[in-house]
Design an enzyme around this catalytic site. Structure first.
Site, PDB file in Angstrom:
ATOM      1  N   SER A 138       0.832  -1.207   0.000  1.00 31.43           N
ATOM      2  CA  SER A 138       0.000   0.000   0.000  1.00 31.43           C
ATOM      3  C   SER A 138       0.865   1.255   0.000  1.00 31.43           C
ATOM      4  O   SER A 138       1.592   1.519   0.970  1.00 31.43           O
ATOM      5  CB  SER A 138      -0.906  -0.006   1.235  1.00 31.43           C
ATOM      6  OG  SER A 138      -1.521   1.264   1.345  1.00 31.43           O
ATOM      7  N   ASP A 170      -4.948   3.638  -1.812  1.00 32.53           N
ATOM      8  CA  ASP A 170      -6.051   3.910  -0.881  1.00 32.53           C
ATOM      9  C   ASP A 170      -6.608   5.316  -1.057  1.00 32.53           C
ATOM     10  O   ASP A 170      -5.952   6.295  -0.706  1.00 32.53           O
ATOM     11  CB  ASP A 170      -5.539   3.793   0.559  1.00 32.53           C
ATOM     12  CG  ASP A 170      -5.314   2.357   0.976  1.00 32.53           C
ATOM     13  OD1 ASP A 170      -6.241   1.542   0.823  1.00 32.53           O
ATOM     14  OD2 ASP A 170      -4.204   2.055   1.464  1.00 32.53           O
ATOM     15  N   MET A 184     -12.294   4.272  -0.506  1.00 32.19           N
ATOM     16  CA  MET A 184     -12.984   4.471   0.776  1.00 32.19           C
ATOM     17  C   MET A 184     -13.708   5.801   0.678  1.00 32.19           C
ATOM     18  O   MET A 184     -13.379   6.780   1.356  1.00 32.19           O
ATOM     19  CB  MET A 184     -11.956   4.449   1.908  1.00 32.19           C
ATOM     20  CG  MET A 184     -11.458   3.039   2.192  1.00 32.19           C
ATOM     21  SD  MET A 184      -9.930   3.005   3.138  1.00 32.19           S
ATOM     22  CE  MET A 184      -8.775   3.179   1.809  1.00 32.19           C
ATOM     23  N   MET A 196     -11.580  -6.022   5.300  1.00 31.66           N
ATOM     24  CA  MET A 196     -10.831  -5.067   6.129  1.00 31.66           C
ATOM     25  C   MET A 196     -10.501  -5.735   7.469  1.00 31.66           C
ATOM     26  O   MET A 196     -11.404  -6.162   8.185  1.00 31.66           O
ATOM     27  CB  MET A 196     -11.669  -3.808   6.401  1.00 31.66           C
ATOM     28  CG  MET A 196     -11.844  -2.849   5.240  1.00 31.66           C
ATOM     29  SD  MET A 196     -10.345  -2.169   4.475  1.00 31.66           S
ATOM     30  CE  MET A 196      -9.376  -1.614   5.877  1.00 31.66           C
ATOM     31  N   ASP A 216      -6.725  -6.616   4.151  1.00 36.71           N
ATOM     32  CA  ASP A 216      -6.137  -5.273   4.193  1.00 36.71           C
ATOM     33  C   ASP A 216      -6.208  -4.679   5.594  1.00 36.71           C
ATOM     34  O   ASP A 216      -7.299  -4.459   6.130  1.00 36.71           O
ATOM     35  CB  ASP A 216      -6.912  -4.381   3.202  1.00 36.71           C
ATOM     36  CG  ASP A 216      -6.334  -2.985   3.079  1.00 36.71           C
ATOM     37  OD1 ASP A 216      -5.242  -2.722   3.613  1.00 36.71           O
ATOM     38  OD2 ASP A 216      -6.996  -2.144   2.421  1.00 36.71           O
ATOM     39  N   HIS A 256      -1.246  -1.240  -4.193  1.00 35.19           N
ATOM     40  CA  HIS A 256      -2.508  -0.876  -3.541  1.00 35.19           C
ATOM     41  C   HIS A 256      -2.570   0.642  -3.352  1.00 35.19           C
ATOM     42  O   HIS A 256      -1.644   1.264  -2.829  1.00 35.19           O
ATOM     43  CB  HIS A 256      -2.577  -1.600  -2.191  1.00 35.19           C
ATOM     44  CG  HIS A 256      -3.910  -1.532  -1.522  1.00 35.19           C
ATOM     45  ND1 HIS A 256      -4.959  -2.348  -1.867  1.00 35.19           N
ATOM     46  CD2 HIS A 256      -4.368  -0.750  -0.505  1.00 35.19           C
ATOM     47  CE1 HIS A 256      -6.005  -2.087  -1.090  1.00 35.19           C
ATOM     48  NE2 HIS A 256      -5.663  -1.104  -0.263  1.00 35.19           N
ATOM     49  N   HIS A 268      -8.444   1.061  -4.013  1.00 39.49           N
ATOM     50  CA  HIS A 268      -9.387   0.813  -2.912  1.00 39.49           C
ATOM     51  C   HIS A 268     -10.081   2.129  -2.578  1.00 39.49           C
ATOM     52  O   HIS A 268      -9.481   3.025  -1.989  1.00 39.49           O
ATOM     53  CB  HIS A 268      -8.575   0.259  -1.717  1.00 39.49           C
ATOM     54  CG  HIS A 268      -9.382   0.023  -0.482  1.00 39.49           C
ATOM     55  ND1 HIS A 268      -8.785  -0.190   0.756  1.00 39.49           N
ATOM     56  CD2 HIS A 268     -10.717  -0.057  -0.261  1.00 39.49           C
ATOM     57  CE1 HIS A 268      -9.730  -0.379   1.666  1.00 39.49           C
ATOM     58  NE2 HIS A 268     -10.912  -0.295   1.079  1.00 39.49           N
ATOM     59  N   MET A 306      -9.262   8.072   0.148  1.00 46.10           N
ATOM     60  CA  MET A 306     -10.122   8.396   1.303  1.00 46.10           C
ATOM     61  C   MET A 306     -10.707   9.787   1.113  1.00 46.10           C
ATOM     62  O   MET A 306      -9.990  10.709   0.739  1.00 46.10           O
ATOM     63  CB  MET A 306      -9.289   8.374   2.584  1.00 46.10           C
ATOM     64  CG  MET A 306      -8.586   7.054   2.828  1.00 46.10           C
ATOM     65  SD  MET A 306      -7.629   7.130   4.343  1.00 46.10           S
ATOM     66  CE  MET A 306      -6.841   5.516   4.308  1.00 46.10           C
TER      67      MET A 306
END
Ligand code: DX5
Ligand code: ZN
Length: 218
Positions: free
Chosen positions: A8, A35, A68, A137, A175, A33, A66, A37
């Site tokens: 990540s 992320d 979020m 998660m 993850d 990965h 990913h 957010m």
């Protein structure tokens, strides 16, 4: 079977992203990965399209995005255009999950659904055969460097059973807080893909740490 490893970049050195991506290119990592957010679905804001585009210029591995974020359906096409190869949305963030998954597939990206620690794997019963990836998660999403939640083992096992009974081809990705002390047990319970942020990037030798995860015996 060896697991797929997805480091990540949330834990990477953002001031040296190019060399971090080149390090991952030369590593045994399979995916990268990423992320995203939004500060609403999760209490933190990370990065978005410009950073993904910058990474795409150098990355020689599949980009595992990913999301979020709330209402991810508004941004699927934009993430594909910015370089995503795999797009994972949260079960808890989608009102019309089936439609959102079809939207991802229409972009030719692989489609994933992520489950928060409180969401049972049975919630996926009616959609599992459409999925390429299910992301479990193992911490509450929002931050890197959190402590692994041991209940994850049972969820991975339950998900593996669901996948087998429904003849789904979905990969199980885990993850959050993944490291050398839980990786083997996760693989024994049925995990296929391990995400690791701090464990990789805070280690003295990230290349070696990725290689150890890739070849861990279980
Ligand atoms: C958490 C993110 C994770 C995070 C993992 O909200 O989804 O991908 O980067 O970082 P570590 O491995 O440090 O827990
Ligand atoms: Zn993640």
């Amino acid at each position: 079977m060896r697991p797929l490893i997805s480091p990540s970049v949330l834990a990477a050195d953002f001031a040296n992203l190019q060399s971090e991506i080149q390090m991952l290119n030369s590593s045994q990592a399979d995916w990268i990965h990423f992320d995203v957010m939004d500060g609403i679905f999760v209490p933190n804001i990370s990065f978005g399209f410009p950073i993904l585009e910058a990474i795409k210029k150098y990355a020689q591995k599949e980009l595992d995005v990913h999301l979020m974020i709330r209402e991810p359906e508004r941004y699927i096409q934009a993430f594909q255009q910015a370089g995503a190869d795999i797009i994972t949305v949260h079960y808890e963030a989608c009102t019309h999950l089936h439609r959102t998954i079809q939207q991802i597939k229409d972009t030719n990206c692989k489609a994933g659904v992520a489950l928060n620690p409180h969401t049972p794997v049975q919630s996926l019963e009616d959609i599992i055969s459409d999925l390429d990836v299910v992301l479990i998660m193992s911490v509450n999403p929002g931050f890197g460097g959190q402590k692994f939640i041991p209940h994850t083992y049972r969820k991975v096992e339950a998900l593996k059973n669901l996948i087998l009974t429904q003849n789904s081809g979905a990969l199980i990705e885990v993850d959050g807080g993944v490291n050398q002390s839980n990786a083997a047990a996760l693989l024994r319970h049925g995990a296929d893909v391990l995400v690791a942020g701090n464990f990789v990037f805070s280690s003295p030798d990230p290349l070696q740490t990725i290689a150890e995860l890739k070849h861990i015996s279980f």
